[in-house]
Scaffold this active site. Structure first.
Site, PDB file in Angstrom:
ATOM      1  N   ARG A 166      -3.538  -9.873   5.305  1.00 19.03           N
ATOM      2  CA  ARG A 166      -3.984  -9.907   3.905  1.00 19.03           C
ATOM      3  C   ARG A 166      -2.819  -9.434   3.036  1.00 19.03           C
ATOM      4  O   ARG A 166      -2.416  -8.274   3.128  1.00 19.03           O
ATOM      5  CB  ARG A 166      -5.202  -8.992   3.774  1.00 19.03           C
ATOM      6  CG  ARG A 166      -5.817  -8.936   2.395  1.00 19.03           C
ATOM      7  CD  ARG A 166      -6.985  -7.953   2.399  1.00 19.03           C
ATOM      8  NE  ARG A 166      -7.594  -7.840   1.084  1.00 19.03           N
ATOM      9  CZ  ARG A 166      -7.128  -7.055   0.116  1.00 19.03           C
ATOM     10  NH1 ARG A 166      -6.058  -6.324   0.321  1.00 19.03           N
ATOM     11  NH2 ARG A 166      -7.746  -7.002  -1.056  1.00 19.03           N
TER      12      ARG A 166
ATOM     13  N   LYS B  14       0.810  -1.229   0.000  1.00 14.06           N
ATOM     14  CA  LYS B  14       0.000   0.000   0.000  1.00 14.06           C
ATOM     15  C   LYS B  14       0.842   1.277   0.000  1.00 14.06           C
ATOM     16  O   LYS B  14       2.037   1.258   0.256  1.00 14.06           O
ATOM     17  CB  LYS B  14      -0.971  -0.009   1.188  1.00 14.06           C
ATOM     18  CG  LYS B  14      -2.210  -0.853   0.878  1.00 14.06           C
ATOM     19  CD  LYS B  14      -3.279  -0.741   1.927  1.00 14.06           C
ATOM     20  CE  LYS B  14      -4.451  -1.648   1.526  1.00 14.06           C
ATOM     21  NZ  LYS B  14      -5.433  -1.775   2.608  1.00 14.06           N
TER      22      LYS B  14
HETATM   23  C1  7PJ Z   1      -8.251  -4.095   2.208  1.00 14.13           C
HETATM   24  C2  7PJ Z   1      -9.332  -4.866   1.785  1.00 14.13           C
HETATM   25  C3  7PJ Z   1      -7.915  -4.060   3.593  1.00 14.13           C
HETATM   26  C4  7PJ Z   1      -9.757  -5.566   3.957  1.00 14.13           C
HETATM   27  C5  7PJ Z   1      -8.463  -3.864   0.085  1.00 14.13           C
HETATM   28  C6  7PJ Z   1      -5.479  -2.933  -1.576  1.00 14.13           C
HETATM   29  C7  7PJ Z   1      -6.793  -2.262  -1.557  1.00 14.13           C
HETATM   30  N1  7PJ Z   1     -10.090  -5.601   2.651  1.00 14.13           N
HETATM   31  N2  7PJ Z   1      -9.461  -4.702   0.448  1.00 14.13           N
HETATM   32  N3  7PJ Z   1      -8.697  -4.817   4.411  1.00 14.13           N
HETATM   33  N4  7PJ Z   1      -7.708  -3.487   1.118  1.00 14.13           N
HETATM   34  N5  7PJ Z   1     -10.458  -6.273   4.838  1.00 14.13           N
HETATM   35  O1  7PJ Z   1      -5.330  -4.139  -1.346  1.00 14.13           O
HETATM   36  O2  7PJ Z   1      -4.500  -2.188  -1.849  1.00 14.13           O
HETATM   37  O3  7PJ Z   1      -6.985  -3.384   4.065  1.00 14.13           O
HETATM   38  S1  7PJ Z   1      -8.248  -3.350  -1.569  1.00 14.13           S
END
Ligand code: 7PJ
Length: 272
Positions: free
Chosen positions: A250, A216
């Site tokens: 994640r 990010k």
């Molecule tokens: C997140 C997400 C996060 C959860 C994205 C990216 C943006 N879902 N979906 N937490 N980020 N739960 O991966 O850069 O931080 S999309």
């Protein structure tokens, strides 16, 4: 350093990209094939969960309609289910997509809106699967314009407590609740760093903690590097989060994160 708190059920969630490359005319099948190959690779690398999203939520991204979102995600979920029992999370805000994805074999609902849209809260409760409730200030198209907090940690905690309460009232089982501070969703670099530094405080919510910082902008801002050069930064923040009790990380780089977190897990297994 104070004694770290390491979750005994630390898990790695691999992010699967189903967004078609706008510069290719390869079409949907090509995208599905690539996403499926990515899923297979992540399973082999040791992912514990796969997160599948059919709608980009990056700052300034365009909305995707329901048929397109279903076309991107359902065939992929079915294809993964043919080869593996790995838990699959569906990253969506639409109640109809939640229903269809769970029917196709998804096991977790990941809601960047914390189930605040439409009847998604009621539908998630009916589906009786784990839900991830994420904090976001504003909306994806405007959230990075001017995020303002008086005390970001206290405000995010308060928001998540409110969503936990709403989930419980709707009938979602306490053990099915996962919370997420929402790194990068309506936050400046300083807000993101304060949340990371204070992550252990989120344990008092009594829910599982999921964090997504992989590749990010907060890492890019510190390192001054583009997304494809943020691996070491991503591993560093994954370890920092895991040392403070994060349960689910994640990430995009599963194999590398597996090694980094193996070292954290090893610490969790020794007692003084
Ligand atoms: C997140 C997400 C996060 C959860 C994205 C990216 C943006 N879902 N979906 N937490 N980020 N739960 O991966 O850069 O931080 S999309």
């Amino acid at each position: 350093m104070s004694t770290p708190t390491i979750s005994s059920k630390l898990q790695i969630m691999g992010v699967i990209n189903t967004t078609p490359d706008s510069f290719s005319d390869g079409g949907k099948f090509d995208t599905l094939e690539k996403a499926f190959a990515q899923a297979q690779q992540m399973i082999t690398a040791g992912a514990d969960i796969l997160d599948i999203g059919g709608e980009s939520t990056r700052p300034g991204s365009r909305a995707v309609d329901e048929p397109e979102e279903l076309a991107r995600t359902l065939p992929l979920i079915s294809a993964i289910r043919e080869i593996s029992d790995i838990p699959i999370s569906i990253d969506t805000n639409k109640a109809s997509v939640m229903r269809a994805a769970v029917a196709a074999g998804a096991n977790i609902i990941n809601s960047i809106w914390a189930l605040r849209l439409g009847d998604s809260l009621q539908v998630a409760a009916q589906l009786d699967v784990p839900v991830c409730l994420m904090h976001m200030q504003g909306t994806p198209d405007t959230m990075q314009q001017k995020p303002i907090y008086h005390d970001v940690v206290a405000e995010v905690l308060e928001f998540l407590q409110g969503r936990i309460d709403a989930a419980l009232v709707a009938g979602i089982a306490p053990h099915n609740i996962i919370v997420d501070p929402g790194f990068g969703f309506g936050k400046t670099l300083e807000h993101n760093l304060l949340l990371l530094k204070s992550l252990s405080e989120f344990r008092k919510l009594g829910a599982q903690i999921l964090v997504g910082m992989s590749r990010k902008g907060m890492i890019g801002a510190v390192l001054d590097k583009p997304a494809d050069q943020r691996l070491y930064g991503s591993l560093s923040v994954a370890v920092i989060a895991a040392m403070q009790g994060a349960d689910i990380l994640r990430v995009h780089d599963v194999a590398e994160t597996v090694d980094a977190l193996a070292m954290v897990r090893a610490l969790g297994q020794v007692a003084r």
